[in-house]
Write an enzyme that holds these catalytic residues in place. Sequence first.
Site, PDB file in Angstrom:
ATOM      1  N   ILE A  90       5.389   2.413   7.502  1.00  0.00           N
ATOM      2  CA  ILE A  90       5.668   3.826   7.760  1.00  0.00           C
ATOM      3  C   ILE A  90       4.362   4.603   7.804  1.00  0.00           C
ATOM      4  O   ILE A  90       3.592   4.627   6.835  1.00  0.00           O
ATOM      5  CB  ILE A  90       6.591   4.404   6.673  1.00  0.00           C
ATOM      6  N   ASP A 104       5.812   2.706   2.086  1.00  0.00           N
ATOM      7  CA  ASP A 104       5.038   1.504   2.371  1.00  0.00           C
ATOM      8  C   ASP A 104       4.243   1.767   3.642  1.00  0.00           C
ATOM      9  O   ASP A 104       4.789   1.818   4.740  1.00  0.00           O
ATOM     10  CB  ASP A 104       5.995   0.320   2.561  1.00  0.00           C
ATOM     11  N   HIS A 105       2.915   1.928   3.488  1.00  0.00           N
ATOM     12  CA  HIS A 105       2.088   2.356   4.616  1.00  0.00           C
ATOM     13  C   HIS A 105       1.940   1.260   5.671  1.00  0.00           C
ATOM     14  O   HIS A 105       1.466   1.524   6.783  1.00  0.00           O
ATOM     15  CB  HIS A 105       0.709   2.788   4.109  1.00  0.00           C
ATOM     16  N   ARG A 106       2.330   0.026   5.367  1.00  0.00           N
ATOM     17  CA  ARG A 106       2.327  -1.030   6.376  1.00  0.00           C
ATOM     18  C   ARG A 106       3.407  -0.792   7.416  1.00  0.00           C
ATOM     19  O   ARG A 106       3.261  -1.184   8.580  1.00  0.00           O
ATOM     20  CB  ARG A 106       2.548  -2.400   5.717  1.00  0.00           C
ATOM     21  N   PRO A 120       0.842  -1.209   0.000  1.00  0.00           N
ATOM     22  CA  PRO A 120       0.000   0.000   0.000  1.00  0.00           C
ATOM     23  C   PRO A 120       0.872   1.252   0.000  1.00  0.00           C
ATOM     24  O   PRO A 120       1.527   1.561   0.990  1.00  0.00           O
ATOM     25  CB  PRO A 120      -0.806  -0.120   1.296  1.00  0.00           C
TER      26      PRO A 120
END
Length: 419
Positions: A395, A391-393, A217
């Site tokens: 950060i 990477d929103h997982r 994501p």
Amino acid sequence: MPIELKMPALSPTMEEGTLARWLVKEGDTVSSGDLIAEIETDKATMEFEAVDEGVISQILVAEGTDGVKVGTVIAMIQGEDESAAPAKAAKPAPTEVKAEAPAAPPPPTLVATPAPAPATPAASSGDRIKASPLARRIAAEKGVDLAGLTGTGPNGRIVKADVEGAKSGAAAPAATASVPAAPAAIPDFGIPHEVVKLSNMRKTIARRLTESKQTVPHIYLTVDVRLDALLKLRGELNASLEGRGVKLSVNDMLIKALALALIQVPKCNVSFAGDTMLQYSRADISVAVSVPTGLITPIIVDAANKSLSTISTEMSALAAKAKDGKLQPHEFQGGTASISNMGMMGIKQFEAVINPPQAMIMAIGAGEKRPFVVDDALAIATVMSATGSFDHRAIDGADGAELMKVFKEFVEKPLGLVA
């Protein structure tokens, strides 16, 4: 008995390769460590070394053959103490076996770990680990434990590529998701065209970027950065370096700025690994370099602690090797974050795709004259747009924003790059 020489896995993403050139011929005697072939992987053309002594009794895959699967027998070596007769009993080359042979094992599954060959753990005789002399020397220099490696050479022998892959890629997560294959054919609607065969590198780029966009994501954060102070400092530094064979580029300085920002904002210097996260204490910056067959990212290791002149020298050498297809695995495997600069092509702003297992990439646009507020007054300034993909997982948006803020400060107050 004859020794089978198999197609090795020379990079973590390699499933097949092109046997570009044989450096030996049938009847030649080889020793452990001798170079015997050049193999084109998904990243570069690399030399393949012998791990056993003997005579090349049979070459089973001709040079120039592409699509050779990892683990395929490409030649046979007759031991020095054996007669040439047993070579006739060598197994036929599985390279020639097509899909109609249902008994053939499937190709190895792509994984994001070093040297993903279909080999078993390093073969040993008693307590002795089988490894080539060159692999042992490199392991000793780099402090790599051979007992923990999987050998991709004949009979599970550990070779140079296994040690180099372990050194740079040991921190990668366990596996990546499989990506559906592209349609076998598309209609051409009668439009005149030619069919262009994809290089190994282009196939890998297509697979990995599809995987990244499907499984990671992305969140994008953009800042406008004033470049006037950095350009002024660059001019002064290049004047002082005149005659020393070093000329700093803006990109060299941006590499240092990103590295320093990652050290200052460690929550962005990470990799997502399922139930865990890898927190890096060193900033290794992968730098996107365009080559005729695609894109590759050589690495400036520990960029935060290197001088600008060192970064410039290393980057020039790595870019030249990349364009010649001569990068070694440790020069492009790993990295904690990436930077991609398309400013020299006049691109104002873009959003780059993250290169897993990294968790961020910085996309740099062109520096251009723009109306800009300077000291509460409208002025003309040289400004670039920089976009971070995260990477929103791993950060959060706030941490990504903090990294962009710190990066902007290092560029706009560039004396911090030489402090």
